[in-house]
Structures are given as C-alpha cells and as structure tokens.
Write an enzyme that holds these catalytic residues in place. Structure first.
Site, mmCIF file in Angstrom:
data_model
loop_
_atom_site.group_PDB
_atom_site.id
_atom_site.type_symbol
_atom_site.label_atom_id
_atom_site.label_comp_id
_atom_site.label_asym_id
_atom_site.label_seq_id
_atom_site.Cartn_x
_atom_site.Cartn_y
_atom_site.Cartn_z
ATOM 1 N N CYS A 179 0.832 -1.206 0.000
ATOM 2 C CA CYS A 179 0.000 0.000 0.000
ATOM 3 C C CYS A 179 0.863 1.251 0.000
ATOM 4 C CB CYS A 179 -0.936 -0.009 1.209
ATOM 5 S SG CYS A 179 -2.014 1.439 1.247
ATOM 6 N N CYS A 191 -0.554 4.126 2.004
ATOM 7 C CA CYS A 191 -0.376 3.992 3.462
ATOM 8 C C CYS A 191 1.065 4.297 3.863
ATOM 9 C CB CYS A 191 -0.673 2.577 3.945
ATOM 10 S SG CYS A 191 -2.084 1.770 3.208
ATOM 11 N N ASP A 192 2.006 3.745 3.127
ATOM 12 C CA ASP A 192 3.385 3.715 3.617
ATOM 13 C C ASP A 192 4.366 4.584 2.833
ATOM 14 O OD1 ASP A 192 2.547 1.797 5.431
ATOM 15 O OD2 ASP A 192 2.999 0.125 4.091
#
Ligand code: NAP
Length: 351
Positions: free
Chosen positions: A170, A173-174
């Site tokens: 992701c 997300c990261d």
C-alpha cells in the site's frame, strides 16, 4: 443454541469496530467475531485486526496528527493488551495502535468479542445461523460482514521477511515514510493500481522502477500513458521479482529480477518494494450465499447503502469495496452498516 443475537459483526478492521461502536451505542449488544489466531490466518494475512495491523505509521487517518500519544495509549487500552504491544516510540499513531484503540472503544460500549473465525453461514433461514471455528453455531437477527480483503503477495520467503521493513502492498499507506524519501523504489504489477502506486511514489522517490511480467501494461490507456510520461518512472518490461535483497539493519536494499524472455537476471538498488498485483476479498466463508461481484467482493445491492442480496445482512469495508480501500472509508461504511442494521431491525419490529 442460545437465543439469537440482535447483530453479529464478522471482522475486526476499521469497518467492523466502527459498526460495533455504533451498534453498541444503539443498544444492539453486538457480538464481534474478530477472527482466530492461527498459523493459517497468519500466512494468509487474515489475523485479527486486519490489514492495518500489518502496517506501521498511519498518517492519513483524521484525528491522529503527529504528537506523542504514549500517555493516551496507556490510558485508553487495557493494561494486559498494552503490555503486549510494541512500545510507542514515534510521532502519530501506528496501524496496530489504531486497531487496538478502535477495539477498546467498541468494548467500552459493551461489545462482546469472540476470537474465532466464522467458517460458514446459513442465510437461508432466519434467525441467520453462523458456525464458528470453535464448532459452535450462533444465531443472529442481523449480520454485518466486514471481513475485508487481503493484498496479494508473490509468496517469496524474502518478501515475507521484509514485510513492514521496506515491503508493502500500500503506497498510499506507507509511501511517504522517511525511509522511502529520495530513494529508488520498486512497484510490482502492470495494472491501474501499479501505475497509481508508482505515480504516487514518484512524488517521494528518486526513481520508481515498475516491474511488469509482460511487455504491455494491463492498465487503462490513460493510466499507462501517465506512467510512461512520468520521468521518474522507469518500466522494466518482461521481468519478475525473484528475491528481495536486504539486511537486518537497513531492511530492503534491492531486488533481484528474472527475465520472462530468457535474458540475464538483473539487480537493482531499492529501499522499498510495493506489491500491486491485486487483492483477494475474504468472502470464501460465505459459501456463495451472498451475491458477489465478478472479483468476488460482496455486492452492495442499493446505491449509497450497505444492503446485500440477503435482507438483514449488511456489508462494510474492503470486503465490499475494491476501489477506495482506506481505513477511513472502511470506518465510514462500518458506521453506515450499523445504522442500516438498526433501522432494518426496528422496521421489522425486532428492536
Ligand atoms: P489488476 O488490473 O488485476 O492488475 C494486476 C497486475 O498485477 C497485472 O498487471 C498483472 O499482470 C500483475 N500480476 C498479477 N499477479 C502477478 C504475479 N503473480 N506476478 C507478477 N505480476 C502479477 O489489478 P489492479 O491494478 O489492482 O486493479 C484492480 C481494479 O481496480 C481494475 O479494474 C482497475 O482498473 C481498478 N483500478 C482503477 C484505478 C483508477 O482508475 N484510478 C486505480 C486502481 C485500480 P498481467 O497484466 O500480466 O496479468
């Protein structure tokens, strides 16, 4: 079998806990099946607390700006669970912390939690029947399915070894984490997600290598062109990832790539490897009793609602959403499912 529960919620990500918070506050006394702690679930990426429990920092969930949450975490979460969690050493909130906070919040309002999987359902009669991995059968007047989806991984041992230390599924997300800034990064896949991830990462990375197993992208023309036009994205055609390279101290340091056209192996330096080879929704346990989409996600049958093909069964979060897939959108549809369930139970005279 005991009396029917008013509502059973299956799952333990943001959708499930938000549904539980709302259902509990509406006096529906929800029972949550958060999933079993088993080797099989560990390997599949389907342990309790879902995909967020497998990530590190969460910087895009509203309400958790950078700031030291240590004292708040100590205060908000049961001491026995807190003692088992990693120390809070950073700014902001982590995925596991966010999930424990949501779980605790649901419990604070009286939610009961069973740490088992639901392995099969019978939606053909009412109250609905659910069989769990403890081999007991539970009855429910309404059910909220919030079992999420799992990112597909290639299954390489080196990929598993560096999960959360440079390997992610992701980018949103990261990707913005400091370890990825101004460094070469790798995205695996050739679909729209891979292009989107590569494009997003190109804002932080020095170079993004897109690794695709064929010589033509699967992505839509407009998305493919976006990748090809981006000077920071370099597509490495007809290549597959065979090993993630790295060490204990640094995490991921590079990748080894094989050729699908018989050329020599290639090594590239990289600080991160992002898998974008699709997701699999956790719907197998439904045994075909809810209408699914072609990709096996639960189909929402009314626009803007969480209803499914079975009256009294609602779905929320990634199990029904292959498009947004964010913690905050999952939480949003979890709230909607609880409100939909409450209104349906009231309309039927059950509550
Ligand atoms: P996808 O379209 O199924 O693409 C998956 C990609 O991963 C394909 O290029 C596939 O290669 C590759 N792949 C799969 N298994 C692999 C393996 N074992 N080894 C190496 N490569 C592998 O999935 P997606 O990109 O996640 O998209 C899912 C859906 O969401 C699509 O309908 C897409 O259009 C949509 N979406 C749209 C947007 C947007 O419009 N902004 C953004 C994201 C997603 P092959 O091509 O060789 O099969």
């Amino acid at each position: 079998m005991a009396d029917a529960e008013k509502v059973i919620i299956i799952g333990s990500g943001p959708a499930a806990w938000t549904a539980a918070i709302y259902a509990a506050r509406a006096n529906l006394e929800p029972l949550v099946f958060e999933g079993a702690i088993t080797e099989e679930n560990s390997t599949a990426g389907t342990l309790p607390l879902g995909q967020l429990n497998l990530t590190t920092e969460v910087e895009n969930y509203p309400g958790f700006p950078a700031g030291n949450l240590e004292a708040y975490l100590d205060d908000a979460i049961d001491a026995d669970i807190r003692a088992m969690m990693s120390p809070h050493a950073k700014e902001g909130v982590s995925g596991p912390e966010l999930m424990q906070l949501m779980r605790q919040q649901a419990k604070n309002f009286g939610t009961r939690v069973i740490t088992e999987d639901v392995v099969s359902v019978d939606f053909g009669r009412h109250p609905f029947q659910l069989t769990a991995s403890d081999e007991k059968t539970y009855a429910a007047l309404a059910v909220i399915v919030a079992t999420g989806a799992r990112a597909n991984y290639l299954g390489l041992p080196s990929e598993a070894a560096f999960k959360n230390r440079g390997v992610s599924a992701c980018a949103v997300c990261d990707g913005a984490l400091p370890r990825f800034r101004n460094r070469p990064l790798v995205v695996i896949g050739g679909g729209d997600s891979a292009v989107e991830e590569a494009d997003y990462l190109s804002k932080f990375a020095s170079t993004v290598y897109m690794i695709h197993r064929r010589d033509e992208l699967r992505a839509s023309k407009i998305m493919a062109q976006r990748a090809l036009d981006n000077p920071k994205i370099e597509v490495l055609w007809s290549r597959t990832l065979t090993e993630v390279l790295g060490d204990e101290a640094a995490g991921v340091t590079g990748v080894r790539l094989a050729s699908t056209k018989g050329e020599a192996d290639l090594e590239k330096e990289a600080s991160g490897v992002f898998l974008a080879i699709g997701h699999t929704p956790n719907t197998a346990f439904l045994g075909g009793q809810l209408e699914l989409t072609e990709k096996k996600y639960v189909r929402w049958t009314r626009p803007g609602r969480t209803e499914t093909s079975v009256e009294g069964v609602f779905a929320s979060g990634d199990v029904a959403d292959d498009y947004y897939r964010q913690a905050v959108t999952a939480a949003g549809t979890g709230c909607m499912a609880a409100l939909d369930a409450e209104r349906w139970l009231a309309a039927k005279g059950f509550h």
